[in-house]
Write an enzyme that holds these catalytic residues in place. Structure first.
Site, PDB file in Angstrom:
ATOM      1  N   GLN A 169      -4.482  -1.407   9.368  1.00  0.00           N
ATOM      2  CA  GLN A 169      -4.494  -2.744   8.776  1.00  0.00           C
ATOM      3  C   GLN A 169      -5.138  -3.753   9.733  1.00  0.00           C
ATOM      4  O   GLN A 169      -4.754  -3.837  10.900  1.00  0.00           O
ATOM      5  CB  GLN A 169      -3.056  -3.172   8.432  1.00  0.00           C
ATOM      6  N   LYS A 178       0.842  -1.209   0.000  1.00  0.00           N
ATOM      7  CA  LYS A 178       0.000   0.000   0.000  1.00  0.00           C
ATOM      8  C   LYS A 178       0.870   1.249   0.000  1.00  0.00           C
ATOM      9  O   LYS A 178       0.632   2.198  -0.759  1.00  0.00           O
ATOM     10  CB  LYS A 178      -0.949  -0.023   1.210  1.00  0.00           C
ATOM     11  N   ASP A 231     -10.745   3.183   3.874  1.00  0.00           N
ATOM     12  CA  ASP A 231     -11.216   1.810   3.687  1.00  0.00           C
ATOM     13  C   ASP A 231     -12.731   1.758   3.481  1.00  0.00           C
ATOM     14  O   ASP A 231     -13.265   0.751   3.036  1.00  0.00           O
ATOM     15  CB  ASP A 231     -10.879   0.963   4.933  1.00  0.00           C
TER      16      ASP A 231
END
Ligand code: NDP
Length: 286
Positions: free
Chosen positions: A97, A53, A120
């Site tokens: 995460q 990422k 997200d």
């Protein structure tokens, strides 16, 4: 033999779009978008994901920061860090995460990330807006799948779409996005009676379960588009999806491979979401 939807090439195209956009945004708003990725502990799979990422963010030219926190950090200390980033005007996107160590409540963490920085798309405010059809951050994986479907030019209106899996991060938002395009959507799950029969009704079949080889060629309608979200390790430790590619690719018109399918798209759409968060915040300020 079905055509392959090349997620690697398509994700590259999406990242290139973002890379072209970043200097224009910087010229317009006076700074680049900035993504912060937090990892807690040393889960090896998570470490690979966060590295990819941050690498993607660097490729696009946006700002990024990786914050690595110890596995024994307290929940309160993690929440305090998130609150600090929420307040930081130079930070546009915050990603924590998952999964987190057992002593940390993931729901609390997701709720604490400011809605407008939730790249997200997991915050309840974004989930509500998605289902209400309002402006929102769409979770990266289903957004990536939609981009794949658009790229191959599949008409969704009036088609039967089946989503196997009903998680908050993939299955449910996926179903809503297909519904928004006027597909007739069925959501299948672990209690579905006769999964094969349900899958065979699908013109578009999206599988997001986490069980290698769950969907075989005999469960696929001839000519269907098959999207395999699953990421599993087989007995030899090789990455594989939820769909038995060898048999399903004989029947499908289009199919995604694993690796090289949905996985890279998820990361590319994260870049898009960071831009979305940045522009929304900048426009609010103006
Ligand atoms: P979850 O474990 O949260 O959800 C799995 C879903 O599959 C559940 O709804 C479950 O049903 C359903 N399910 C389990 N067994 C069966 C079965 N035998 N038949 C039908 N449905 C079943 O997983 P996620 O949604 O988080 O992830 C799914 C997969 O996608 C995983 O392999 C994950 O690694 C991968 N993934 C890939 C991403 C990418 O970028 N490519 C991103 C995110 C995930 P029930 O609700 O009844 O328990």
């Amino acid at each position: 033999m079905g055509n392959i939807i090349d997620g690697k090439a398509l994700s590259q195209a999406v990242k290139d779009e973002v890379r072209d956009e970043v200097p224009q945004l910087e010229a317009k708003y006076g700074r680049k978008p900035c993504l912060v990725v937090i990892i807690v502990g040393e889960n090896p799979a998570s470490q690979v994901y966060v590295r990819n990422k941050v690498k993607a963010a660097a490729y696009t030219g946006m700002g990024s920061e990786l914050i690595e926190l110890p596995a024994d950090i307290s929940e309160e200390a993690l929440l305090a860090k998130i609150r600090q980033l929420n307040e930081d005007p130079a930070v546009d996107g915050i990603l924590v995460q998952l999964p987190l160590p057992k002593h940390i409540d993931e729901e609390k963490v997701i709720d604490t990330i400011a809605r407008e920085k939730d790249v997200d798309g997991f915050h309840p405010g974004n989930v509500a807006n998605l289902w209400l059809g309002k402006d929102c951050i769409v979770p990266c994986t289903p957004a990536g799948v939609m981009r794949m479907l658009d790229t191959i030019g599949v008409e969704l209106k009036g088609k039967n779409a089946v989503v196997v899996g009903r998680s908050n991060i993939v299955g449910k938002p996926m179903a809503k996005l297909l519904l928004d395009r006027h597909a007739t959507v069925t959501i299948a799950h672990s209690r579905t009676a006769d999964l094969g029969a349900v899958c065979r009704t699908a013109d578009v079949l999206v599988v997001a379960v986490g069980k290698a080889g769950l969907v075989t060629g005999d469960m696929v309608k001839p000519g269907a588009v098959v999207i395999d979200v699953g990421m599993n390790r087989n007995a030899e430790g090789k990455l594989c999806g939820d769909v038995d590619y060898a048999s399903a690719s004989q029947v499908a018109s289009w199919i995604t491979p694993v690796p090289g399918g949905v996985g890279p798209m998820t990361i590319a759409m994260l870049m898009k979401n960071t831009i979305h968060c940045f522009v929304s915040r900048m426009e609010k300020k103006a």
